[in-house]
Write an enzyme that holds these catalytic residues in place. Structure first.
Site, PDB file in Angstrom:
ATOM      1  N   HIS A  68       0.825  -1.219   0.000  1.00 25.81           N
ATOM      2  CA  HIS A  68       0.000   0.000   0.000  1.00 25.81           C
ATOM      3  C   HIS A  68       0.857   1.267   0.000  1.00 25.81           C
ATOM      4  O   HIS A  68       0.488   2.271   0.593  1.00 25.81           O
ATOM      5  CB  HIS A  68      -0.946   0.032   1.205  1.00 25.81           C
ATOM      6  CG  HIS A  68      -1.956  -1.080   1.216  1.00 25.81           C
ATOM      7  ND1 HIS A  68      -3.218  -0.950   0.688  1.00 25.81           N
ATOM      8  CD2 HIS A  68      -1.883  -2.349   1.701  1.00 25.81           C
ATOM      9  CE1 HIS A  68      -3.888  -2.086   0.851  1.00 25.81           C
ATOM     10  NE2 HIS A  68      -3.097  -2.953   1.461  1.00 25.81           N
TER      11      HIS A  68
ATOM     12  N   ASN B 228     -10.325  -2.768   2.438  1.00 24.14           N
ATOM     13  CA  ASN B 228      -9.996  -2.823   1.010  1.00 24.14           C
ATOM     14  C   ASN B 228     -11.247  -2.589   0.180  1.00 24.14           C
ATOM     15  O   ASN B 228     -12.359  -2.570   0.721  1.00 24.14           O
ATOM     16  CB  ASN B 228      -9.431  -4.201   0.642  1.00 24.14           C
ATOM     17  CG  ASN B 228      -7.938  -4.332   0.967  1.00 24.14           C
ATOM     18  OD1 ASN B 228      -7.254  -3.350   1.194  1.00 24.14           O
ATOM     19  ND2 ASN B 228      -7.457  -5.557   0.990  1.00 24.14           N
TER      20      ASN B 228
HETATM   21 FE1  HDE Z   1      -2.518  -4.771   5.467  1.00 22.54          FE
HETATM   22  N1  HDE Z   1      -0.698  -4.004   5.961  1.00 22.54           N
HETATM   23  N2  HDE Z   1      -1.896  -6.600   6.044  1.00 22.54           N
HETATM   24  N3  HDE Z   1      -4.287  -5.622   4.828  1.00 22.54           N
HETATM   25  N4  HDE Z   1      -3.164  -3.010   4.850  1.00 22.54           N
HETATM   26  C1  HDE Z   1      -0.330  -2.733   5.808  1.00 22.54           C
HETATM   27  O1  HDE Z   1       0.780  -1.475   7.452  1.00 22.54           O
HETATM   28  C2  HDE Z   1      -0.814  -6.854   6.812  1.00 22.54           C
HETATM   29  C3  HDE Z   1      -4.643  -6.917   4.939  1.00 22.54           C
HETATM   30  C4  HDE Z   1      -4.411  -2.680   4.411  1.00 22.54           C
HETATM   31  O2  HDE Z   1      -3.180   3.537   3.936  1.00 22.54           O
HETATM   32  C5  HDE Z   1       0.995  -2.429   6.447  1.00 22.54           C
HETATM   33  O3  HDE Z   1       1.173   0.684   7.901  1.00 22.54           O
HETATM   34  C6  HDE Z   1      -0.779  -8.230   7.196  1.00 22.54           C
HETATM   35  C7  HDE Z   1      -6.056  -7.083   4.735  1.00 22.54           C
HETATM   36  C8  HDE Z   1      -4.460  -1.299   4.031  1.00 22.54           C
HETATM   37  O4  HDE Z   1      -1.574   3.354   5.405  1.00 22.54           O
HETATM   38  C9  HDE Z   1       1.388  -3.766   7.088  1.00 22.54           C
HETATM   39  C10 HDE Z   1      -1.883  -8.808   6.622  1.00 22.54           C
HETATM   40  C11 HDE Z   1      -6.529  -5.825   4.495  1.00 22.54           C
HETATM   41  C12 HDE Z   1      -3.174  -0.798   4.282  1.00 22.54           C
HETATM   42  C13 HDE Z   1       0.225  -4.652   6.712  1.00 22.54           C
HETATM   43  C14 HDE Z   1      -2.573  -7.777   5.903  1.00 22.54           C
HETATM   44  C15 HDE Z   1      -5.410  -4.930   4.552  1.00 22.54           C
HETATM   45  C16 HDE Z   1      -2.390  -1.893   4.797  1.00 22.54           C
HETATM   46  C17 HDE Z   1       2.004  -1.797   5.543  1.00 22.54           C
HETATM   47  C18 HDE Z   1      -2.323 -10.256   6.670  1.00 22.54           C
HETATM   48  C19 HDE Z   1      -7.965  -5.411   4.172  1.00 22.54           C
HETATM   49  C20 HDE Z   1      -2.681   0.600   4.009  1.00 22.54           C
HETATM   50  C21 HDE Z   1       2.129  -0.364   6.011  1.00 22.54           C
HETATM   51  C22 HDE Z   1      -2.363 -10.808   7.951  1.00 22.54           C
HETATM   52  C23 HDE Z   1      -8.901  -5.715   5.237  1.00 22.54           C
HETATM   53  C24 HDE Z   1      -3.001   1.530   5.143  1.00 22.54           C
HETATM   54  C25 HDE Z   1       1.323  -0.283   7.192  1.00 22.54           C
HETATM   55  C26 HDE Z   1      -2.549   2.929   4.802  1.00 22.54           C
HETATM   56  C27 HDE Z   1      -1.057  -1.771   5.195  1.00 22.54           C
HETATM   57  C28 HDE Z   1       0.148  -5.909   7.132  1.00 22.54           C
HETATM   58  C29 HDE Z   1      -3.751  -8.030   5.137  1.00 22.54           C
HETATM   59  C30 HDE Z   1      -5.570  -3.526   4.306  1.00 22.54           C
HETATM   60  C31 HDE Z   1       2.734  -4.335   6.688  1.00 22.54           C
HETATM   61  C32 HDE Z   1       0.292  -8.886   8.053  1.00 22.54           C
HETATM   62  C33 HDE Z   1      -6.847  -8.379   4.823  1.00 22.54           C
HETATM   63  C34 HDE Z   1      -5.653  -0.545   3.468  1.00 22.54           C
HETATM   64  O5  HDE Z   1       1.455  -3.669   8.469  1.00 22.54           O
END
Ligand code: HDE
Length: 716
Positions: A90, A163
């Protein structure tokens, strides 16, 4: 439970002295951090006035620069360190401020303060993003869009980090690094940027049947929304809402765009990579600047705890959605995005979301993907934002006061007063102290869930169905959408070099979704597919409904032309009355007419009037517009017909299924370009009134779908 032996000091005033609760509270609180250059001397970071910002200090005019030049060194040193690590996923995003306002029915489901008073506006900051590409990648790539909302509630920050698709690729957080490594640009050459059309992605997902449902969503047109205002948002996981009586219910969160849903056409999306890589970001920015605010309804699907097991899938499985026909989405509030950030880095880049940021009245479930996320987001900020004090960065600060005994570390801003940085204490009057969890007091208490199990590394058999909802999604698409999905798999797999990966996907995965889908993609790749579904019955699963109309983008088409951008093609000799007439009619319906000419030089109308163009043919190409009208005037039409750019403009609009109209002699351009004037969505007339109503109706359907087979489909 609270166990502070000290009585709670009785001054709520002291406790909440800097606590504001108005809609504008976030911006008011941030005001002291905003810096406006106007009227200020140029100074160093230590406050010294600078007399020369053009020349470094040298030993003689042609001599070496002196180490002593602290002004030069400070400037370069700050510049050298301006970049911080981008988000691992992201990374590319854009954001806006706004507010959330609940509907009266919201309060019955959750005791959270932001849902209690329909008159109360809670400030929000929303960041939209793509997942795969780096910060500088293109907006309109085929990818999932992040939809992350920070609600600055009176009881602390609640982040709904969702999302634009309601399911995810994997079921357990331990697979997230594998998934992300596979989808990211490949490690040896960092190709491709912002795209999933490459070997490692398809290798991984063809070996992971649980990814099938989500991959199908990303192969649909949902993967390149026309505008963030036309995109749904989903919390994905099942969460919990806790009401005032302490009763918990399962909840899925939804954002429903009030402007309806629609996406770009794939070819158009690809062309925008070059023509306007900031397409979605620019629209968001421009619309807010123009006062065309972005609006969503917030909805919940509620499942009573006793109904947890009544579905033919597991509510804790993030690769599953609850069909809206089974559990309707109840609208419980509205969000309006109405203010652009002042500074991209300070706000959009430094904002730190986390699904673990919840407030009383909202709680988690044991969804194993959510559980992993509760760790990951805080962890990732340590590197990205340089340590554990990122909550002090203005955009991340709650509007409710943050008090605790955490101290020190990098970049600490707060100057904590007092001698005690521990609790309990009797030195600082027992402050800060705990708050009881009763709703009237407001302390956070986790849902009282019984957990009684052996420690195992295992997955519940109820997570074993990997295909039934993929089939449900496929069955719910219109014919046009199905064709686009077939074309998408065909395209993506054509970029995969290793034949065995393509074969595995086409022979072993796609038939489990639908045999016809597999056959069509197989034919396009010269690969024969099995005549029956190859997966075992438990993986194929069962769905209690055949299709779910709500899963089609077409279910919520805009129907009106509000916020649409229409190119009005003109050249010298144009009939200015046509231009004025078109603009007025568009404006009356909330759309925007843009006068597009061969160059930016003013155009002379038949009557000698000078028209200032809003853009030129190759500066505002048809891919940046929703539709095209060619104004009349013999000379104007002739000039446009003799221009390659003019011809290409209408040809491209035709290919991208846009409504096209021509008034008077304007039709000559269509004929010269070979645009079939008898076809659906092409309107000719002598006056604006002749064409406008059918033209606007066609635009309300977003695109002229009946032309699609000719323009976009793969061979059947
Ligand atoms: Fe994320 N995800 N994600 N994700 N995600 C990040 O956090 C992670 C997942 C989502 O505009 C990171 O600050 C793991 C689902 C958005 O700043 C990180 C898993 C959904 C954003 C991270 C998921 C998301 C992130 C990277 C699986 C939808 C951007 C930078 C267990 C429900 C937020 C940060 C923004 C960002 C980890 C799966 C949505 C690395 C470990 C499912 C919208 O922490």
């Amino acid at each position: 439970m609270a166990n502070n032996p000290h009585t709670r000091p009785n001054s709520d005033e002291a406790h909440d002295k800097d606590f504001k609760t108005t809609e504008d509270s976030k911006s008011e609180n941030l005001e002291k951090y905003r810096s406006d250059a106007e009227g200020h001397d140029l100074r160093t970071n230590q406050g010294v006035r600078i007399s020369d910002n053009h020349n470094s200090l040298k030993a003689g005019e042609r001599g070496p620069t002196l180490m002593e030049d602290f002004i030069f060194r400070e400037k370069l040193n700050h510049f050298d360190n301006e970049r911080i690590p981008e988000r691992i996923v992201h990374a590319r995003g854009s954001a806006a401020h706004g507010y959330f306002q609940p509907y009266p029915q919201a309060a019955q489901y959750s005791k959270a303060g932001l849902f209690q008073d329909p008159n109360k506006k809670t400030p929000v900051f929303v960041r939209f993003s793509t997942v795969q590409g780096p910060r500088g990648s293109n907006d309109t790539v085929r990818d999932v869009r992040g939809f992350a909302t920070k609600f600055y509630t009176d009881e602390g920050n609640w982040d709904l980090v969702g999302n634009d698709m309601p399911v995810f690729f994997i079921q357990d957080a331990i697979k997230f690094p594998d998934f992300v490594h596979a989808v990211k640009p490949e490690p040896h050459n960092e190709i491709p940027q912002g795209q999933s059309a490459h070997d490692t992605f398809w290798d991984f997902v063809s070996l992971m049947p649980e990814a099938t449902h989500m991959v199908l969503w990303t192969m649909s047109d949902r993967a390149f929304p026309r505008h963030y205002r036309n995109m749904e948002g989903f919390g994905v996981h099942t969460f919990r809402l806790i009401d005032k009586q302490g009763k918990a219910r399962f909840a899925k969160f939804h954002w429903k765009p009030l402007a309806g849903t629609c996406s770009l056409i794939w070819d158009e999306a690809q062309k925008l990579w070059g023509r306007d890589p900031d397409f979605n970001r620019r629209q968001l920015w421009d619309d807010i600047e123009n006062g065309d605010f972005i609006e969503y309804e917030f909805g919940v699907q509620i499942v009573e705890e006793e109904d947890e097991h009544k579905f033919d899938f597991d509510l804790l499985d993030p690769t599953k959605l609850i069909p809206e026909e089974q559990v309707p989405v109840i609208p419980i509030g509205k969000m309006v995005l109405n203010r652009n950030p002042d500074n991209f880095f300070a706000e959009t880049e430094q904002v730190a979301f986390s699904p673990a940021h919840v407030v009383p009245g909202i709680d988690f479930t044991n969804d194993p993907l959510l559980q992993g996320r509760l760790f990951s987001y805080l962890d990732t900020q340590m590197l990205r934002l340089g340590g554990p004090n990122f909550h002090e960065i203005p955009i991340n600060q709650p509007v409710s006061p943050a008090h605790n005994n955490q101290r020190d570390s990098l970049h600490r801003q707060t100057i904590n007063k007092g001698q005690a940085s521990y609790e309990p204490n009797s030195i600082d009057g027992g402050w800060p102290s705990e708050t009881p969890a009763a709703p009237e007091d407001g302390g956070f208490e986790s849902h009282y869930e019984r957990v009684d199990a052996n420690k195992v590394r295992a997955r519940s058999p109820s997570f074993g169905d990997h295909y039934s909802q993929a089939t449900l999604f496929w069955n719910s698409q219109t014919e046009v959408e199905k064709e686009h999905i077939i074309a998408a798999y065909t395209f993506e797999l054509s970029k995969v070099k290793r034949p065995w990966i393509r074969e595995r996907m086409i022979k072993e995965i796609l038939p489990n979704i639908d045999l016809e889908l597999a056959r069509r993609v197989g034919e396009n790749h010269g690969i024969e597919v099995p005549s029956t579904k190859p997966a075992p019955a438990d993986e194929l699963g069962t769905s209690s409904q055949q299709d779910s109309p709500a899963l089609s983008l077409m279910a919520r088409l805009p129907h009106d032309i509000k916020y649409r951008k229409v190119a009005i093609l003109v050249a010298d000799g144009v009939d200015a009355e046509h231009v004025d007439g078109i603009k007025a009619r568009l404006k009356a319906e909330g759309a925007q007419g843009m006068v597009i000419a061969p160059s930016m030089a003013p155009v002379k109308s038949i009557s000698g009037q000078a028209l200032a163009p809003d853009g030129m043919l190759n500066g505002e190409p048809s891919v940046t517009m929703d539709s095209v009208i060619v104004a009349g005037g013999a000379e104007s039409a002739k000039t446009l017909s003799q221009s390659g750019l003019g011809l290409y403009y209408v040809q491209e609009a035709y290919k991208h299924l846009k409504a096209i109209a021509a008034i008077g002699e304007g039709s000559e351009l269509l004929s010269a370009a070979g645009v079939p004037t008898q076809e659906d969505g092409v309107f000719l007339g002598a006056s604006v009134d002749d064409v406008f109503t059918p033209f606007a109706e066609a635009m309300g359907q977003h695109r002229v779908w009946s032309r699609d087979a000719k323009a976009n489909s793969m061979p059947a």
